[in-house]
Design an enzyme around this catalytic site. Structure first.
Site, short mmCIF file in Angstrom:
data_model
loop_
_atom_site.label_atom_id
_atom_site.label_comp_id
_atom_site.label_asym_id
_atom_site.label_seq_id
_atom_site.Cartn_x
_atom_site.Cartn_y
_atom_site.Cartn_z
N HIS A 169 0.84 -1.20 0.00
CA HIS A 169 0.00 0.00 0.00
C HIS A 169 0.87 1.25 0.00
O HIS A 169 0.45 2.31 -0.48
CB HIS A 169 -0.90 0.02 1.24
CG HIS A 169 -1.94 -1.03 1.25
ND1 HIS A 169 -1.68 -2.31 1.67
CD2 HIS A 169 -3.25 -1.00 0.91
CE1 HIS A 169 -2.80 -3.03 1.59
NE2 HIS A 169 -3.76 -2.26 1.13
N ASP A 183 -4.72 -6.06 -7.74
CA ASP A 183 -4.98 -5.50 -6.43
C ASP A 183 -5.38 -4.04 -6.66
O ASP A 183 -5.32 -3.52 -7.78
CB ASP A 183 -3.75 -5.62 -5.54
CG ASP A 183 -4.09 -5.62 -4.05
OD1 ASP A 183 -5.24 -5.24 -3.70
OD2 ASP A 183 -3.22 -5.97 -3.23
#
Length: 553
Positions: free
Chosen positions: A205, A278
């Site tokens: 992230h 993702d």
């Protein structure tokens, strides 16, 4: 289908609002900023979306009735968006630490707890319960199970989301979970994060993780759960934003890598289902590429579905794919391959035939007494007793117990459970980084107790907070009062605390796991869990407790 409708099928994104057609001023502003329209239903219609994904922070996920109404409202918008193709409605309901829908939906302890339980049957049942409850709320795809093999104790993003550091166990339980979601509950499962996110010290992230495994190591460590998922017929696989030079020496993240997605996943492993990226909001894929180029590169790599373009860039991403097809950079044949996979998934799972959820059926599925009892029984079989000098089990009636821990929720849950069994419980919330004054107060409280139960959440690692938790254990362990410690997240904590008489691991902060802990501490259940990972010794290159360690009475 028109070109615009085909391209829309390749996007799954979040929309704002707890209802499809009615929004608050804040939700309207968020949709306007991200998509240029007011409501989630308008977002679906504008882009002919292939799917939507739910989060608490975007949809105010509250209760089964609200979720069901939202699902049906978005499906109605999809059926009114031109092609009349219903949505994939997705969520990250991995169980354990990654859970979007809370009570009254049945809560489970998560993958690593199931790894400690060693039961394929329990893992399949857990997935069936979660999947059936999601389907009742109109959610037809779960981005689970996590198929990563967590071989790195310092992994900041996987940890207890993984079944195990052992690839064989992880593979067996991944296949069992796929069967539970798909064969038993009738929703699409998603194995993630290909080609394997288990050995990284970087959160994708926030940055770009580098996996340094050789090709042989990848085959042995990372690949088995994904092979098992494919053999089990998994509907979809999600890529990770990770660089794996052994599979693609170019340095391109797996999500954008044709050698990895097409070469390894499609051709070598033989997967012909739906490949998801993702989230494209993550820095691991955005660091070196523009928001217009990322979706095109992903499609060129062999991906089918583009998940969550960066906030405010949906127009750019959607137009980028349209332009790539119109210019011939992406052929219509290549576009149709992905659209066909998405449509086939929707047909296979009954979404086209029956896109709407029945609100009248919720009470008979979501959070039923049977589901709750089964979840508790499964979790009771996962608690792991790693060390014990005879302190456990305790006789709770009349015992003076001090419970210390990082937060009010977990300490309160254990206090309630022990108190219900007759213990006189004192509770201290010490925080995630107990300072000297807090530690001193805990030591004083321990002096008036018959036993101390300390809950730890990441006492391992090199942070100042972890050092303070270890100091708390050491200072409590130096008192005459017996000290029981329980690692309520990563089990690597059990390597610390020389004065701890008994160490347990729950792998979860969920109330169902804390109740199982209380039952174990008081001897109502015999601990059956075995460590699903190796626990390294503190500050050494050796193993403190090996994979498989676990005691009973």
């Amino acid at each position: 289908m028109s070109l615009e409708e085909k391209v829309g099928q390749l996007f799954v994104t979040n929309v704002y609002g707890s209802q499809a057609d009615v929004v608050t001023d804040t939700e309207r502003a968020a949709n306007r900023l991200a998509y240029g329209v007011d409501t989630g239903a308008e977002v679906v219609r504008k882009y002919h979306l292939g799917g939507a994904i739910y989060f608490t922070w975007t949809n105010s996920v509250q209760n089964p009735s609200q979720i069901t109404a939202l699902s049906n409202g978005l499906q109605a918008a999809a059926l009114d968006s031109g092609a009349e193709v219903p949505l994939l409605v997705a969520i990250d309901q991995e169980q354990g630490i990654v859970t979007r829908v809370g009570p009254p939906a049945t809560q489970l302890a998560g993958n690593m707890a199931l790894g400690a339980g060693r039961s394929s049957a329990d893992t399949r049942t857990a997935a069936q319960i979660t999947g059936a409850e999601l389907r009742a709320m109109g959610i037809n795809q779960d981005f689970a199970p996590d198929a990563d093999v967590n071989v790195n104790p310092a992994n900041p993003v996987i940890g207890v989301r993984s079944f195990s550091s052992d690839p064989t166990l992880a593979a067996d339980l991944t296949a069992a979970a796929v069967a539970g979601y798909q064969d038993d509950a009738g929703i699409a499962a998603t194995a993630k994060h290909f080609p394997g996110h288990g050995d990284t010290a970087v959160d994708s992230h926030l940055g770009i993780p580098l996996i340094t495994h050789t090709r042989e190591q990848w085959e042995t460590l990372d690949a088995p759960p994904f092979r098992a998922a494919i053999d089990a017929g998994v509907d979809s696989i999600m890529t990770g934003h990770i660089v794996v030079p052994a599979l693609d020496p170019s340095g391109v993240p797996a999500t954008l890598s044709k050698p990895i997605v097409t070469g390894v996943l499609r051709q070598e492993l033989g997967f012909d289902g739906v490949v998801y990226t993702d989230a494209l909001t993550m820095e691991g894929v955005r660091a070196a590429y523009t928001d217009a180029e990322i979706p095109v590169l992903a499609l060129e790599a062999g991906v089918d579905v583009l998940l969550m373009p960066f906030e405010g860039s949906m127009d750019v991403a959607y137009q980028g794919v349209l332009d790539a097809v119109r210019s011939g950079r992406i052929s219509e044949r290549r576009l149709d391959q992905s659209v066909r996979r998405v449509l086939e998934l929707k047909v296979k799972n009954g979404i086209v035939a029956a896109p709407m959820a029945d609100p009248a059926g919720l009470a008979g599925v979501v959070g039923t007494p049977e589901h709750l009892a089964t979840a508790q029984a499964i979790t009771d079989r996962t608690t792991t007793l790693v060390t014990n000098d005879g302190t456990l089990p305790i006789t709770p009636a009349g015992a003076r117990v001090l419970v210390v821990g990082p937060d009010a929720a977990t300490t309160g849950a254990l206090t309630t459970s022990l108190g219900a069994r007759g213990a006189h419980v004192t509770t201290m919330v010490t925080g995630t980084s107990p300072d000297a004054a807090m530690r001193a107060a805990a030591v004083v409280a321990a002096g008036g107790s018959d036993v101390v139960v300390a809950l730890t959440n990441n006492a391992h690692g090199g942070t100042a907070a972890a050092a303070n938790v270890r100091a708390l254990l050491a200072e409590l362990g130096a008192t005459p009062t017996p000290l029981v410690a329980a690692a309520i997240r990563n089990p690597y904590d059990v390597a610390y605390g020389a004065g701890v008489e008994s160490w347990l691991a729950t792998y979860s902060v969920k109330p169902v796991a804390i109740e199982a802990l209380a039952r174990t501490i008081t001897g109502e259940v015999t601990p059956q869990g075995a460590l699903p990972v190796d626990v390294p010794a503190a500050g050494e290159g050796t193993t403190a407790y090996p994979f498989g360690a676990g005691l009973g009475w």
